[in-house]
Design an enzyme around this catalytic site. Sequence first.
Site, PDB file in Angstrom:
ATOM      1  N   MET A  42       0.846  -1.198   0.000  1.00  0.00           N
ATOM      2  CA  MET A  42       0.000   0.000   0.000  1.00  0.00           C
ATOM      3  C   MET A  42       0.882   1.249   0.000  1.00  0.00           C
ATOM      4  SD  MET A  42      -2.357   0.905   3.306  1.00  0.00           S
ATOM      5  CE  MET A  42      -1.345   1.597   4.585  1.00  0.00           C
TER       6      MET A  42
ATOM      7  N   SER B   7       3.895  -6.614   1.939  1.00  0.00           N
ATOM      8  CA  SER B   7       2.784  -6.139   2.757  1.00  0.00           C
ATOM      9  C   SER B   7       1.458  -6.641   2.195  1.00  0.00           C
ATOM     10  CB  SER B   7       2.854  -4.611   2.847  1.00  0.00           C
ATOM     11  OG  SER B   7       2.112  -4.158   3.938  1.00  0.00           O
ATOM     12  N   GLN B   8       0.494  -5.759   1.873  1.00  0.00           N
ATOM     13  CA  GLN B   8      -0.798  -6.278   1.397  1.00  0.00           C
ATOM     14  C   GLN B   8      -0.653  -7.038   0.076  1.00  0.00           C
ATOM     15  OE1 GLN B   8      -3.436  -2.862   1.089  1.00  0.00           O
ATOM     16  NE2 GLN B   8      -2.721  -2.299  -0.939  1.00  0.00           N
TER      17      GLN B   8
ATOM     18  N   ASP C 137       7.362  -4.922  14.140  1.00  0.00           N
ATOM     19  CA  ASP C 137       6.459  -4.218  13.234  1.00  0.00           C
ATOM     20  C   ASP C 137       5.512  -3.298  14.002  1.00  0.00           C
ATOM     21  OD1 ASP C 137       4.453  -3.621  11.205  1.00  0.00           O
ATOM     22  OD2 ASP C 137       5.284  -5.320  10.111  1.00  0.00           O
TER      23      ASP C 137
ATOM     24  N   HIS D 146       8.258  -2.777   9.945  1.00  0.00           N
ATOM     25  CA  HIS D 146       7.608  -3.244   8.732  1.00  0.00           C
ATOM     26  C   HIS D 146       8.487  -3.084   7.482  1.00  0.00           C
ATOM     27  CE1 HIS D 146       4.105  -4.648   6.694  1.00  0.00           C
ATOM     28  NE2 HIS D 146       3.964  -3.570   5.959  1.00  0.00           N
TER      29      HIS D 146
END
Length: 306
Positions: free
Chosen positions: A41, A115-116, A233, A287
């Site tokens: 994202m 990530s996503q 994270d 992250h």
Amino acid sequence: MCRLILILILLVIIVIAYFWWKPEAGGTNTDVLPVVLWHGMGDTCCAPFSLGAIMSLIVEQTKGGFVRSIEIGDNIVMDFQSGFFLHPNEQVDYVCKELLKDERLAKGYNAIGFSQGGQFLRAVAQRCPQPPMRTLITLGGQHQGVFGLPMCPTLTEKSCEYISKLLTTAAYTTKVQEELVQATYWHDPIMENRYRLGSTFLADINNEVYLNTYYSENLNKLRKFVMVKFLNDTIVQPKESQWFEYYTNGQDKLITSLKDSRVYTNLGLDKMDKAGKLVFLGVEGDHLSISKAWFIKNLVPLLLEK
Ligand SMILES: *[C@@H]1O[C@H](CO)[C@@H](O)[C@H](O)[C@H]1NC(C)=O
């Protein structure tokens, strides 16, 4: 004010990079499986300080292996926006078609999701067995969703606050599900049933609503499913979602282990586990904070497996 200037400078760099710099995509070495990347994202396919650098690193480390970084839509602006506003089901659909069209991937490919992009690529594996995905690596993926959005990188504070508020108050309304990507993997552990019935993406790919054996069979076709968790994270809540674990129903402190979770059997992860296909890696840091050295030591060997 200072932040605004920084964001402006960043935007200018992105625009310049887009027009003047194309990352190396390799393709001269056909002995190694191609690699498909899906960004996170607030990122795009090919920015030089982000996925572009990783593309070049993979090309170098695989001695010319082909790398394809997924771009949603025709340009960098659409690519960036789709990370927030284009429903994952449509994104996955689009990506499946693009991958099928790409002859270089026909014999199979490895995939890395950021990530996503991690859970989106898992959806590709489950919904689109052709071309065949071999090894799936997810970096900081949210396989059981998130409950909380403490920071939105690359967004202004105001829009971040707005998105957080929408998620906590109205995530499962039809409108928000349709219009905000992050709502489709919003996982409220306190009202677990709302998530199961209301999430239009994650509840489906995690077989929460009904057992779709097509999904578990396709996932089991993977050679390996590697989940990388960032131990410190501050963005993914709870961190354990990166290893497919989540809060125990009814509260948001205690975590249920994967083996005791419904999804373990519902999605055939138990079978993969028995076959030694599940790999759990932990990295110290926030992250997506992977170093080049870590990437080369831990992930490159997976990409070179025959
Ligand atoms: C990161 O998390 C790990 C595991 O919880 C912990 O051992 C380590 O001290 C943390 N590192 C930092 C820099 O906070």
